[in-house]
Scaffold this active site. Structure first.
Site, short mmCIF file in Angstrom:
data_model
loop_
_atom_site.label_atom_id
_atom_site.label_comp_id
_atom_site.label_asym_id
_atom_site.label_seq_id
_atom_site.Cartn_x
_atom_site.Cartn_y
_atom_site.Cartn_z
N ASP A 91 -9.77 -17.54 -7.66
CA ASP A 91 -9.29 -18.93 -7.71
C ASP A 91 -10.41 -19.71 -7.28
O ASP A 91 -11.36 -19.90 -6.05
CB ASP A 91 -7.83 -19.48 -7.23
CG ASP A 91 -7.97 -20.90 -8.29
OD1 ASP A 91 -8.27 -21.45 -9.22
OD2 ASP A 91 -6.80 -21.41 -8.00
N GLY A 93 -10.42 -22.61 -6.03
CA GLY A 93 -10.02 -23.73 -4.75
C GLY A 93 -9.66 -24.57 -5.00
O GLY A 93 -9.36 -26.39 -4.43
N GLY A 94 -10.51 -25.89 -6.13
CA GLY A 94 -9.79 -26.52 -6.21
C GLY A 94 -8.13 -27.16 -6.62
O GLY A 94 -7.93 -27.91 -5.46
N ASP A 284 -1.12 -14.76 -13.12
CA ASP A 284 -0.95 -15.04 -11.30
C ASP A 284 -0.31 -15.33 -10.71
O ASP A 284 0.41 -16.82 -11.64
CB ASP A 284 -2.26 -15.22 -10.51
CG ASP A 284 -2.49 -16.09 -10.51
OD1 ASP A 284 -2.71 -17.10 -11.50
OD2 ASP A 284 -2.28 -17.39 -9.81
N CYS A 322 15.54 1.04 -10.40
CA CYS A 322 13.81 1.03 -9.88
C CYS A 322 13.84 2.29 -9.57
O CYS A 322 14.28 2.81 -8.98
CB CYS A 322 13.92 -0.08 -9.66
SG CYS A 322 12.47 -0.35 -8.22
N CYS A 324 10.57 2.06 -7.13
CA CYS A 324 9.45 1.95 -6.38
C CYS A 324 10.12 2.22 -4.80
O CYS A 324 11.66 2.73 -5.00
CB CYS A 324 9.16 -0.08 -6.39
SG CYS A 324 11.24 -0.09 -5.31
N CYS A 327 13.53 1.16 -3.03
CA CYS A 327 14.54 0.97 -3.78
C CYS A 327 15.27 2.97 -4.01
O CYS A 327 16.42 3.28 -3.63
CB CYS A 327 14.65 1.39 -5.34
SG CYS A 327 14.89 -0.66 -5.71
N HIS A 353 8.49 -4.48 -3.41
CA HIS A 353 9.96 -3.90 -5.06
C HIS A 353 9.58 -5.10 -5.70
O HIS A 353 9.32 -4.87 -6.97
CB HIS A 353 11.11 -3.91 -4.18
CG HIS A 353 12.58 -4.71 -5.30
ND1 HIS A 353 12.48 -3.14 -6.36
CD2 HIS A 353 12.83 -5.82 -6.16
CE1 HIS A 353 13.52 -4.06 -7.27
NE2 HIS A 353 13.18 -5.02 -7.41
#
Lengths: 392, 392
Positions: A91, A93-94, A284, A322, A324, A327, A353
């Protein structure tokens, strides 16, 4: 960089694509977790890779202040410095200057601000921000923009659009200059990337707040610069969802079909689906990481507040659907214990998760696009997901 | 439990062994990282397993207060609750009552204390401490002991030895009662462990401060109880190293050769080597985890204080001779950045490295014992390690 538009959905404006970048190839629509200071908080790069993260967002403002872009350049670029061997978008930085730094002042030339860390004084110009990101060696570099808060008057929003345009032109000039000086020709240059036709690229950011005519003007002017990709900025700042979606649609209608489209800062699963529906490819958001740290999990059964006393004896997983690590190997009772006992493994496992949840969401979206069933899939997902926004 | 004494070193009293416990087999000499509240701070069980940790220490005092041993029992025991599918030893909580809890009062019956968390009042008896650990379903259960601080008068140390002895007898009685009620006979009992001759076991703790005759008395009295294993407590509390080693030797000379020997709270690599040399098999210490969190790394080049400014541009690994994830994928400059920026990945990676350092140390010790070269190996290790205690 190159972008393969593999498929455009027949029933919606959703797209399936592939983005080729210096550090690897990314399947779109993609969700990029945020690693502000060069680390996705609590996570190792190894874990991010294991749960299928393909690309991450880092922050120019933070890395410029600490450890400094020259430190990162000397280390061989951000990817090597942070041990993340996949693509990175930085990004500009603004947004951070406007949201974090005290005593900021925007002029035609750039933005003057004080560090939120030590009060030291700095001046970001479009050229400097491009140079910093070049030192960071990001795969995708963002132009410095002016991002007004919500709500903002039409007059101030128009000024932001105009300055964002002038700055984008200066960013493009600075970026082109750097690229030409680094790659004077195919023969004898030292950058092997050009041989792979996979160079880092500059994206511009469309502004215009919640005013359709300003969004149109910003989009048209920036598209005329013919940059490799475009972002939609200045949304997801508290405006109603309907407004967000309307602005996204206004922008994507004007954005080139053969270039990646990035909606900055979105968001909740329903926002991501709505934006994919309108032709956005990249996302994002700090939501999975920030909520993970504070103890809120996104699950197929709705949001779970893990500190809640009703989980204290609950030996079932956070999300029974899930796969992951959090989990598979741990229960709600244990995760709650970790939060109550202030053990960092709690925030770590909930972050893991949550990112897994978003990565799985994106791969479900992509699979439905491949199968031509995105509209049906998203209707089904949203009806069951919204029914259970807070687990009852 | 069973303990195979595979080899006793010909030049020293060092031993190579194998400890069979309900949750797995452990090679000795072993280092057990400390997971006080049911988590080795900053680490996932998965990472601990990957770097070769075979056994962990958890804390009865902390787990009794939070989340409560009944919660852990209901979850199927500590191993299942915390997602660590290897052996666990639980400290009795005595040491924590003396070091953490305000307003404690020791009587013949037990120890009365207030929680360091909320001031609530509790009373630990030898029987209760055994019951708690039985609920936790630890592989190795420790007797409640009286652990005086250093220095302590001979009179007070003698009282501690006497009460520790009485409490050990009561722990043994309570433990035997529980085991008999759980396993009334081979036929028809519900605990499959007895079939593997691999049941959890009770260890007693030798006290006696820095008084050889008290150590002897404590060791002899406790050995007479014929428990499956013995620990040496009340050392590594600030006394000179020579005193520690002398007390360890006094104890190990009286401890049965066919049973595991555990030195509690040691320690620095040089202390571990000195104790292995005197016949100790098991170690635990917060050093690798606590130092990792505060930014100090144990390396083959000496200790490294990662926040030091001289690491800010250092693109070499923390330890060039180390193969852990922190050393393979990251530089000192990045690790320093994480600490300066208060990112939890910094403490995480330094903890991972430090535990890996201790685990590697133990495997080097075991390999030298197998090869009959422990004395030479340890002399060589200590001369190079002590030369570089603080990296210059």
């Amino acid at each position: 960089m190159s972008f393969d538009l593999l498929k455009t959905d027949s029933a919606t404006r959703a797209r399936l694509g592939r983005l080729h970048l210096p550090n690897g190839t990314v399947q779109t629509p993609v969700f990029m977790p945020v690693g502000t200071q060069g680390t996705v908080k609590t996570m190792t790069p190894h874990e991010l890779r294991d749960i299928g993260v393909e690309m991450m967002v880092c922050n120019t403002y933070h890395l410029y202040l600490r450890p400094g872009h020259e430190t990162v350049r000397q280390a061989g670029g951000l990817s090597r410095f942070i041990g993340w061997h996949r693509p990175i978008l930085t990004d500009s930085g603004g947004y951070q200057v406007y949201s974090l730094a005290p005593l900021r002042a925007i002029s035609e030339e750039g933005v003057r601000f004080q560090s939120h860390i030590d009060g030291s004084r700095h001046f970001f110009t479009p050229e400097l921000v491009v140079q910093i990101q070049q030192a960071l060696d990001s795969d995708v570099v963002m132009c410095l923009d002016v991002c007004p808060p919500y709500p903002v008057s039409q007059e101030d929003a128009a000024k932001a659009v105009d300055l964002t345009q002038v700055w984008a032109e200066r960013c493009k000039a600075a970026w082109t200059g750097i690229q030409e000086s680094r790659n004077p020709g195919i023969e004898g240059h030292s950058n092997p990337r050009i041989l792979e036709s996979s160079s880092p690229v500059l994206f511009a950011i469309i502004q215009g707040a919640t005013y359709p005519e300003l969004r149109q003007r910003s989009a048209e002017q920036l598209v005329a610069l013919d940059l490799p990709g475009y972002a939609i900025g200045g949304l997801c700042l508290g405006e109603p969802s309907a407004t967000t979606y309307e602005m996204v649609e206004t922008c994507t209608e004007l954005m080139p079909a053969n270039k990646p489209r990035y909606l900055m800062g979105a968001g909740y699963p329903e926002d991501i689906i709505a934006a994919v529906n309108r032709g956005v490819d990249m996302f994002d958001c700090v939501l999975p990481t920030r909520n993970g740290r504070t103890g809120t999990a996104f699950t197929s059964l709705g949001r779970v507040t893990i500190r809640n006393a009703r989980h204290s004896q609950d030996n079932t997983p956070l999300d029974p659907n899930c796969t992951c690590y959090a989990c598979r190997d741990f229960t709600r009772a244990y995760l709650r214990h970790l939060f109550i006992a202030s053990e960092v493994l709690g925030p770590h496992l909930l972050t893991l998760h949550n990112i897994h949840f978003f990565i799985t969401l994106m791969s479900s979206i992509r699979r439905s696009l491949e199968q031509g069933s995105f509209r049906e899939w998203s209707q089904q997902f949203l009806s069951s997901y919204q029914q259970t926004k807070e687990e009852s």
